[in-house]
Design a protein around this motif. Structure first.
Motif, short mmCIF file in Angstrom:
data_model
loop_
_atom_site.label_atom_id
_atom_site.label_comp_id
_atom_site.label_asym_id
_atom_site.label_seq_id
_atom_site.Cartn_x
_atom_site.Cartn_y
_atom_site.Cartn_z
N ASP A 265 0.84 -1.21 0.00
CA ASP A 265 0.00 0.00 0.00
C ASP A 265 0.87 1.26 0.00
O ASP A 265 0.55 2.24 -0.69
CB ASP A 265 -0.90 0.00 1.23
CG ASP A 265 -1.94 -1.11 1.17
OD1 ASP A 265 -2.18 -1.63 0.07
OD2 ASP A 265 -2.47 -1.47 2.24
N ARG A 266 1.97 1.24 0.76
CA ARG A 266 2.85 2.40 0.79
C ARG A 266 3.45 2.67 -0.58
O ARG A 266 3.51 3.81 -1.04
CB ARG A 266 3.97 2.15 1.80
CG ARG A 266 4.91 3.33 1.95
CD ARG A 266 6.21 2.92 2.61
NE ARG A 266 6.95 1.99 1.76
CZ ARG A 266 8.20 1.59 2.00
NH1 ARG A 266 8.82 2.03 3.07
NH2 ARG A 266 8.81 0.75 1.19
N MET B 201 0.85 4.06 -2.89
CA MET B 201 0.56 5.44 -2.56
C MET B 201 1.65 6.38 -3.08
O MET B 201 1.36 7.43 -3.68
CB MET B 201 0.44 5.58 -1.04
CG MET B 201 0.16 7.01 -0.57
SD MET B 201 0.26 7.17 1.22
CE MET B 201 2.02 6.85 1.46
#
Length: 442
Positions: A229-230, A233
């Motif tokens: 997810d990081r 993002m």
């Protein structure tokens, strides 16, 4: 805690308790069988020679003294192996202090009027004498009547051996049940990666071990999800920022003031470079590059030539050819980052290659100011720069070059370290195994 939960057979405690109970039962069974076989409470049956000598003593003891010579002759013919003979009172050579179960058994069979003693051996045969009620003595050879070792066949010895075997089996099982999962946990931590290539821990064994394995697998999944997810993002932010940066750059071209236009373009270029560097460091979800045979010497020579074309003084010192297993693009990228740092702080850079046994050593040497010993380890961390200035210009970096190179070295199963160069300068040393089994991710 559940009542009697300790005896739950799916747990380590229950399995150890069950093994102890089974060992105790087995120990008692072995002791019982040994007692029934040896029967120390029962007189041992004397051998055949002892039977014959006992019967002969009873016969001669009940006969008249005048008839004994004839009876002895008849017994010698009937039992030739017994070697029976008659001694006058006090003439037999008695061996003092020697006794065994056969002699005690003969005494019980003969009764109180007879005395059983051991005589001096005749050759290799054991001789036993029986003193008759009138004081005369007969002797004969008794095979197997020698004393056995005191420890042989004793029930206590079988008990001790069985207890030792049970305790050994229990210890080996407990050591394996605890050490094997811990070893697999250590290997899983060593091979931890975020690309999904590492196998999950097997959820087998006692309940406690399975619980730990499940928890570690779930933790790995959560960490991988968070890192994914990081990365997504940051990729989205980078994509969204590139468009306004490009628009700002186009608009900056129309600024009439030459000085302001150059400063604006420099700031925009730094912002774009920072985004690219950060994404380069955090690309953990990319496909891992395959390991192949790489000519390390050619790669270093290529990097030196590329920086030479840009006007920097970079020399390569080492063999013409040196082949090792590596990821070519990652290795080229890591060495390029090291040389970029070196040319930023030094006027002349030397790329040195050396093969020492099973290790391949790449040194990037510069003649710059160097790094103090107190900051060498700190400089390998991300976003740590060599200068203490808070402002950045075209000569400063973002503090990611060394950390990226270190991650690449670790992914190859090697290491990266910083050393002082004489009389001044810095040596960045990347050590790689020649024949390696590299980890999936740093």
């Amino acid at each position: 805690m559940k009542p009697f939960g300790f005896f739950h057979l799916r747990g380590i405690g229950g399995q150890i308790a069950a093994l102890v109970l089974a060992s105790t039962v087995a120990l008692h069974l072995v002791v019982t069988i040994a007692f029934l076989v040896s029967r120390p409470d029962r007189a041992e049956t004397p051998p055949d020679g002892a039977h014959q000598l006992t019967d002969a003593a009873l016969l001669l003891g009940s006969a008249e003294p005048a008839e004994r010579p004839r009876l002895i002759a008849d017994l010698a013919r009937a039992f030739p192996k017994l070697g029976i003979e008659m001694f006058a009172p006090g003439t037999a050579e008695v061996v003092e202090g020697s006794d065994n179960q056969h002699l005690r058994g003969m005494r019980r069979h003969l009764g109180r009027g007879y005395k059983v003693v051991r005589l001096a051996p005749h050759g290799s045969a054991h001789r036993v004498g029986v003193e008759l009620p009138d004081g005369s003595m007969i002797a004969g050879r008794v095979e197997g009547g020698g004393p056995r070792p005191w420890f042989w066949g004793a029930p206590w010895l079988m008990t001790l051996m069985t207890a030792f075997i049970c305790v050994t089996v229990l210890g080996l099982w407990a050591a394996r049940a605890l050490a094997a999962p811990l070893s697999s946990f250590a290997r899983a931590a060593e091979n931890f990666s975020l690309d999904g290539g590492a196998e999950p821990l097997p959820e087998r064994g006692p309940e406690e071990i399975r619980s730990v394995a499940r928890a570690l697998n779930r933790m790995h999944e959560r960490i991988a999800g968070l890192m994914s997810d990081r990365t997504r993002m940051l990729a989205a932010i980078s994509h969204d920022l590139r468009t306004p940066i490009t628009r700002l750059r186009l608009r900056a071209e129309f600024i009439e003031d030459e000085g302001n236009r150059k400063r604006m373009l420099m700031d925009l270029d730094q912002m774009r470079s920072m985004l690219e560097s950060v994404l380069s460091l955090l690309r953990n979800d990319r496909k891992i590059e395959a390991v192949t045979l790489v000519d390390i010497a050619s790669t270093l020579q290529l990097v030196a030539d590329q920086f030479g074309d840009m006007g920097h003084v970079v020399h390569y010192v080492g063999p013409v050819s040196a082949t090792a297993a590596a990821r070519p693009d990652d290795l080229h990228r890591g060495v390029t980052n090291l040389v970029e740092n070196a040319v930023r702080f030094g006027a002349e850079v030397t790329l040195r290659l050396d093969i020492s046994g099973s290790r391949l050593v790449i040194d990037v040497e510069d003649d710059g100011p160097g790094i103090s010993d107190a900051r060498k380890q700190e400089m390998l961390e991300p976003f740590v720069r060599g200068d203490d200035a808070r402002t950045m210009d075209e000569s400063t970096g973002f503090g990611l070059g060394l950390s990226i190179a270190r991650a690449i070295a670790l992914a190859h199963g090697g290491e990266l370290s910083l050393h002082d160069r004489e009389p001044h300068g810095l040596i960045v040393r990347m050590q790689l195994p020649v024949l390696q089994a590299p980890r999936l991710a740093a």
